[in-house]
Design a protein around this motif. Structure first.
Motif, PDB file in Angstrom:
ATOM      1  N   LYS A 340       0.853  -1.175   0.000  1.00 58.02           N
ATOM      2  CA  LYS A 340       0.000   0.000   0.000  1.00 58.02           C
ATOM      3  C   LYS A 340       0.901   1.241   0.000  1.00 58.02           C
ATOM      4  O   LYS A 340       2.068   1.177   0.419  1.00 58.02           O
ATOM      5  N   VAL A 341       0.348   2.361  -0.453  1.00 64.46           N
ATOM      6  CA  VAL A 341       1.142   3.582  -0.613  1.00 64.46           C
ATOM      7  C   VAL A 341       0.493   4.720   0.154  1.00 64.46           C
ATOM      8  O   VAL A 341      -0.718   4.956   0.042  1.00 64.46           O
ATOM      9  N   CYS A 342       1.324   5.412   0.928  1.00 60.86           N
ATOM     10  CA  CYS A 342       0.898   6.596   1.671  1.00 60.86           C
ATOM     11  C   CYS A 342       1.741   7.775   1.215  1.00 60.86           C
ATOM     12  O   CYS A 342       2.950   7.620   0.969  1.00 60.86           O
ATOM     13  N   VAL A 343       1.137   8.954   1.092  1.00 59.63           N
ATOM     14  CA  VAL A 343       1.899  10.158   0.768  1.00 59.63           C
ATOM     15  C   VAL A 343       1.601  11.247   1.787  1.00 59.63           C
ATOM     16  O   VAL A 343       0.509  11.327   2.346  1.00 59.63           O
ATOM     17  N   TRP A 344       2.607  12.060   2.022  1.00 54.04           N
ATOM     18  CA  TRP A 344       2.546  13.178   2.973  1.00 54.04           C
ATOM     19  C   TRP A 344       1.790  14.340   2.348  1.00 54.04           C
ATOM     20  O   TRP A 344       1.977  14.667   1.173  1.00 54.04           O
ATOM     21  N   ILE A 345       0.931  14.983   3.153  1.00 53.92           N
ATOM     22  CA  ILE A 345       0.283  16.222   2.743  1.00 53.92           C
ATOM     23  C   ILE A 345       0.195  17.140   3.959  1.00 53.92           C
ATOM     24  O   ILE A 345       0.406  16.715   5.096  1.00 53.92           O
ATOM     25  N   ASN A 346      -0.092  18.406   3.718  1.00 51.45           N
ATOM     26  CA  ASN A 346      -0.553  19.288   4.793  1.00 51.45           C
ATOM     27  C   ASN A 346      -1.459  20.352   4.197  1.00 51.45           C
ATOM     28  O   ASN A 346      -1.595  20.450   2.972  1.00 51.45           O
ATOM     29  N   PRO A 347      -2.111  21.157   5.027  1.00 54.82           N
ATOM     30  CA  PRO A 347      -3.088  22.118   4.512  1.00 54.82           C
ATOM     31  C   PRO A 347      -2.488  23.480   4.194  1.00 54.82           C
ATOM     32  O   PRO A 347      -3.222  24.447   4.026  1.00 54.82           O
ATOM     33  N   TYR A 348      -1.154  23.558   4.150  1.00 48.16           N
ATOM     34  CA  TYR A 348      -0.467  24.819   3.880  1.00 48.16           C
ATOM     35  C   TYR A 348      -0.115  24.875   2.390  1.00 48.16           C
ATOM     36  O   TYR A 348       0.449  23.924   1.849  1.00 48.16           O
ATOM     37  N   ILE A 349      -0.404  25.969   1.747  1.00 48.17           N
ATOM     38  CA  ILE A 349      -0.226  26.100   0.303  1.00 48.17           C
ATOM     39  C   ILE A 349       0.809  27.183   0.027  1.00 48.17           C
ATOM     40  O   ILE A 349       0.567  28.380   0.251  1.00 48.17           O
ATOM     41  N   ALA A 350       1.983  26.775  -0.459  1.00 47.83           N
ATOM     42  CA  ALA A 350       3.049  27.728  -0.759  1.00 47.83           C
ATOM     43  C   ALA A 350       2.638  28.665  -1.890  1.00 47.83           C
ATOM     44  O   ALA A 350       1.898  28.281  -2.800  1.00 47.83           O
ATOM     45  N   GLN A 351       3.145  29.883  -1.836  1.00 47.18           N
ATOM     46  CA  GLN A 351       2.799  30.879  -2.855  1.00 47.18           C
ATOM     47  C   GLN A 351       3.222  30.426  -4.243  1.00 47.18           C
ATOM     48  O   GLN A 351       2.557  30.740  -5.241  1.00 47.18           O
ATOM     49  N   GLN A 352       4.319  29.668  -4.338  1.00 51.13           N
ATOM     50  CA  GLN A 352       4.818  29.215  -5.634  1.00 51.13           C
ATOM     51  C   GLN A 352       3.993  28.076  -6.208  1.00 51.13           C
ATOM     52  O   GLN A 352       4.080  27.770  -7.393  1.00 51.13           O
ATOM     53  N   SER A 353       3.184  27.439  -5.361  1.00 50.46           N
ATOM     54  CA  SER A 353       2.339  26.350  -5.830  1.00 50.46           C
ATOM     55  C   SER A 353       1.243  26.880  -6.747  1.00 50.46           C
ATOM     56  O   SER A 353       0.670  27.944  -6.509  1.00 50.46           O
ATOM     57  N   ALA A 354       0.940  26.084  -7.766  1.00 48.36           N
ATOM     58  CA  ALA A 354      -0.164  26.474  -8.659  1.00 48.36           C
ATOM     59  C   ALA A 354      -1.486  26.510  -7.911  1.00 48.36           C
ATOM     60  O   ALA A 354      -2.416  27.242  -8.301  1.00 48.36           O
TER      61      ALA A 354
END
Length: 745
Positions: A340-354
């Motif tokens: 199974k596969v897990c990926v890291w996330i968080n609710p913070y959105i960098a300004q450079q992110s689309a």
């Protein structure tokens, strides 16, 4: 928050009014109400220029009494509020006469004595559990015209307090000051990622303060014979929860606030991570997985930490095209290997992110009072925060997560969620002070519900760090960023025990510690602890936690305890069902199982894994360990030796061993196959019988198989009542194949 200056005086800067008289008592079909002025009656005109508190007593469920203390009732209440799935219309019994006013729910009563200074006694089983004594309620105004309300509840001699979330100091909270305020502070201070305004006691009751904002607890630290809790504002609402046992208190609390749902069986296996800031690509990942297979260490989940995305773009939820140019094909290869596969996330959105521009233009990001997007540079340059009070923002964010599920991702590590600003405006008008702690509830719920909808009930699982009351509904949670040494290993365990006392059923931690690189001895000692927790993950910060990085002996230890855990899957499945059905944690403080043994009250370096296995992690290179054994003849699962309690035991263990003792009177089902989390009874089950007393009788589940075990003065009889496949019995260390469906000794 402390308001008093010793016994007689009030601290400078505060004015405290204490409701002390009873002006009137009224009632309805399901409530009792007391009007309490702040000074005794002096005759006509007494009611002028006088503050009052209105106390309303009611019951949201049997054996739980709600108390609401209100000063001014005209204040705005924009929320948020804790959702209480177990609350509902509850029959109560009300009695009012010349001497008392009493409201009773189940076996719990709140008794107000009329004609005396204001006092509320909470009684059950013919005794007083705790009381709001005269002068125990306060209406406070500070010099900045800010209001607070506090309640003090009495403590008897010997009363001990536990819980209040994941806290890394002493597990007994007496003498501590605890502020319920989520912070990203590691595991080495009074700060905590998971703050829960609930405590339970060894005195037959628990208290849940129904406020998501900052709640300040003074646990015998302002008035040493009282627990005090206070909140800002004009009202205070709390619940007294009767047990009488600690397990019953937890069961009622989780029935009220929500119980942990079933998690997938594969989540109990070993998780291996890329670690945090290490350099990795698909070849690195493939090497890790191949290395585990070559060394015959079963692996269930592979986790990609944050740099599966590009730097300065966290979180754009896009694979880094340089290191992972073909993510769908890579994930397909991993899943073909059974992972199974897990990926890291968080609710913070960098300004450079689309996603930043999308979120800004769509109104999905938290705003400042002037309407601009709230930003700072603390984690990522110019990062913003997803506003989960906006239903459109939830759909937008989870829609992007859905793309990852389509690619083959199975689970999300929902990191962060603690650094939530209070100088902002929320889409739904929520109070920013209340949203600080409550944000994690909305964040984890949004991600968990997506997984549940897409993967189905019983297949959704998170790896979450932040939480508050009710967060146990969105498992699993891990302990956060510990250092890589023995003291931090011990404080990690204290945090897990404290969280278990707070209603959380599943818990994990970073094996070997997160910050720094553990000495090989520390890593080898941490492995049994990690693999005898409900969930087990190898993860670090700037260095990998692949076992061979710490030597071949570490590989042997990892293999042994991973396979041991997988062999225990029939047992783990049973205790996990108790987590879902009754709210009992899988990792249990000793007090939960042995409430009448006073020695267990302070124990915080050992625990019970379920009701039958005692685990005492080793916190030293030399293997010396001291632990307590309750009454009875306990059996070392790894060696077959026995220890008779109650007594303290000192032992020395090699790296491939740990005190792991089986409780007397246990039938322990073990899988014959120790290489998978998917236990199938038809593949073979072994029933280990430990110290069964005459008259013992029990039904034991092992997957689809069921067994009835009974001991008389002359024999032990085991009968299979359901299921197929080979099975055997181990008694006194000797295995005996069963003939047909009945085994007799």
């Amino acid at each position: 928050m402390k308001f008093s200056d010793g016994y007689w005086q009030t601290r400078p800067g505060f004015t405290v009014l204490r409701p002390i008289d009873i002006a009137e008592v009224t009632s309805g079909p399901d409530y009792l109400q007391v009007l309490a002025p702040a000074k005794p009656s002096t005759g006509r005109g007494w009611d002028l220029n006088l503050a009052t508190a209105t106390l309303t007593l009611s019951s949201p469920m049997t054996d739980v009494i709600k108390v609401r203390i209100e000063h001014h009732s005209g204040a705005l209440d924009p929320g948020p509020h804790f959702v209480l799935p177990g609350a509902g219309p509850t029959p109560v019994r009300i009695r009012i006469d010349d001497t008392v006013a009493e409201l009773t729910s189940g076996d719990l009563s709140a008794v107000v004595r009329r004609g005396e200074p204001l006092r509320i006694d909470f009684r059950a089983g013919g005794r007083t559990l705790t009381s709001s004594l005269p002068r125990g309620i306060g209406l406070v105004t500070d010099d900045a015209a800010q209001s607070h309300v506090f309640q003090q509840l009495s403590m008897a001699v010997g009363d001990l307090v536990y819980g209040l979330g994941e806290r890394f100091g002493p597990v007994v909270k007496n003498g501590q000051t605890v502020d319920i305020w989520n912070e990203d502070g590691g595991t080495a201070s009074e700060q905590a990622y998971k703050n829960v305004p609930f405590y339970l006691t060894n005195a037959g009751y628990g208290v849940f303060v129904n406020h998501p904002e900052r709640v300040s607890f003074e646990i015998g630290s302002e008035a040493v014979s009282r627990n005090q809790f206070s909140v800002p504002g004009q009202h205070l609402e709390y619940f007294v929860i009767h047990g009488p046992s600690p397990k019953q208190i937890l069961s009622r609390y989780t029935a009220l606030t929500g119980r942990p749902p079933q998690v997938p069986s594969w989540s109990f296996g070993l998780w291996l991570s890329t670690s945090f800031t290490t350099s990795y690509d698909e070849a690195t990942v493939s090497g890790f997985i191949a290395g585990m297979a070559e060394r015959e260490i079963p692996l269930s989940v592979f986790h990609f930490d944050c740099y599966w995305m590009r730097g300065f773009r966290l979180c754009d939820l896009e694979w880094d095209p340089v290191t992972f140019p073909e993510p769908e094909a890579m994930l397909a290869r991993l899943k073909a290997d059974g992972l199974k596969v897990c990926v890291w996330i968080n609710p913070y959105i960098a300004q450079q992110s689309a996603l930043f521009a999308e979120g800004r233009d769509g109104g999905y990001l938290v705003k400042r009072p002037d309407g601009s997007v709230w930003q700072w540079d603390m984690w990522q340059a110019g990062m913003a925060l997803v506003d989960f009070t906006n239903p459109d923002a939830v759909r937008w964010y989870t829609g992007h997560l859905g793309r990852l599920l389509d690619q083959g991702v199975d689970a999300f590590k929902t990191d962060f969620g603690e650094r939530i600003p209070i100088d902002v405006v929320w889409h739904d008008g929520s109070d920013p002070l209340r949203m600080h702690n409550y944000y994690t509830q909305l964040y984890n719920r949004a991600v968990y519900e997506l997984l549940r909808q897409r993967r189905g009930d019983g297949e959704a699982v998170l790896f979450a760090r932040s939480a508050t009351a009710g967060g146990q509904q969105f498992p699993v949670h891990w302990g956060g960023d510990s250092e890589s040494n023995y003291p931090s290993m011990a404080e990690t365990l204290r945090g897990g025990l404290s969280l278990a006392y707070s209603g959380f059923g599943y818990w994990s931690h970073d094996i070997g510690g997160f910050e720094g690189t553990p000495d090989p001895a520390v890593f080898k000692r941490w492995l049994p602890f990690g693999l005898l927790s409900s969930h087990s993950r190898l993860h670090g910060s700037g260095s990998v936690r692949a076992p061979w990085a710490f030597g071949e002996e570490a590989v042997d230890v990892a293999r042994k305890f991973t396979r041991l855990k997988l062999s225990l899957m029939p047992y783990l499945a049973r205790i996990a069902s108790e987590t879902t059905d009754r709210g009992y944690p899988m990792l249990r403080p000793m007090l939960l199982e042995f409430p009448d043994d006073r020695t267990t009250a302070h124990l915080d370096t050992q625990y019970m894994l379920g009701d039958s296995l005692l685990v005492a992690p080793v916190f030293s290179d030399d293997g010396d360990v001291e632990y307590y054994v309750p009454e009875g003849v306990w059996t070392h699962l790894l060696t077959g030796g026995t220890v008779t309690g109650p007594r303290w035991v000192r032992e020395t263990h090699g790296y491939d061993s740990v005190p792991l003792l089986v409780r007397p009177g246990t039938v322990l089902p073990v899988a014959a196959d120790d290489g998978t989390t998917e236990f199938v009874a038809a593949d073979g089950v072994i029933l280990h019988l430990f110290e069964l007393a005459v008259g013992f009788e029990s039904t034991v589940a092992a997957g689809s198989a069921r067994f009835h075990v009974r001991r008389t003065s002359e024999r032990i009889v085991v009968t299979r009542t359901a299921g197929t496949g080979p099975w055997s019995v181990v008694l006194d260390g000797e295995a005996t194949p069963a003939g047909g469906d009945v085994w007799v000794h």
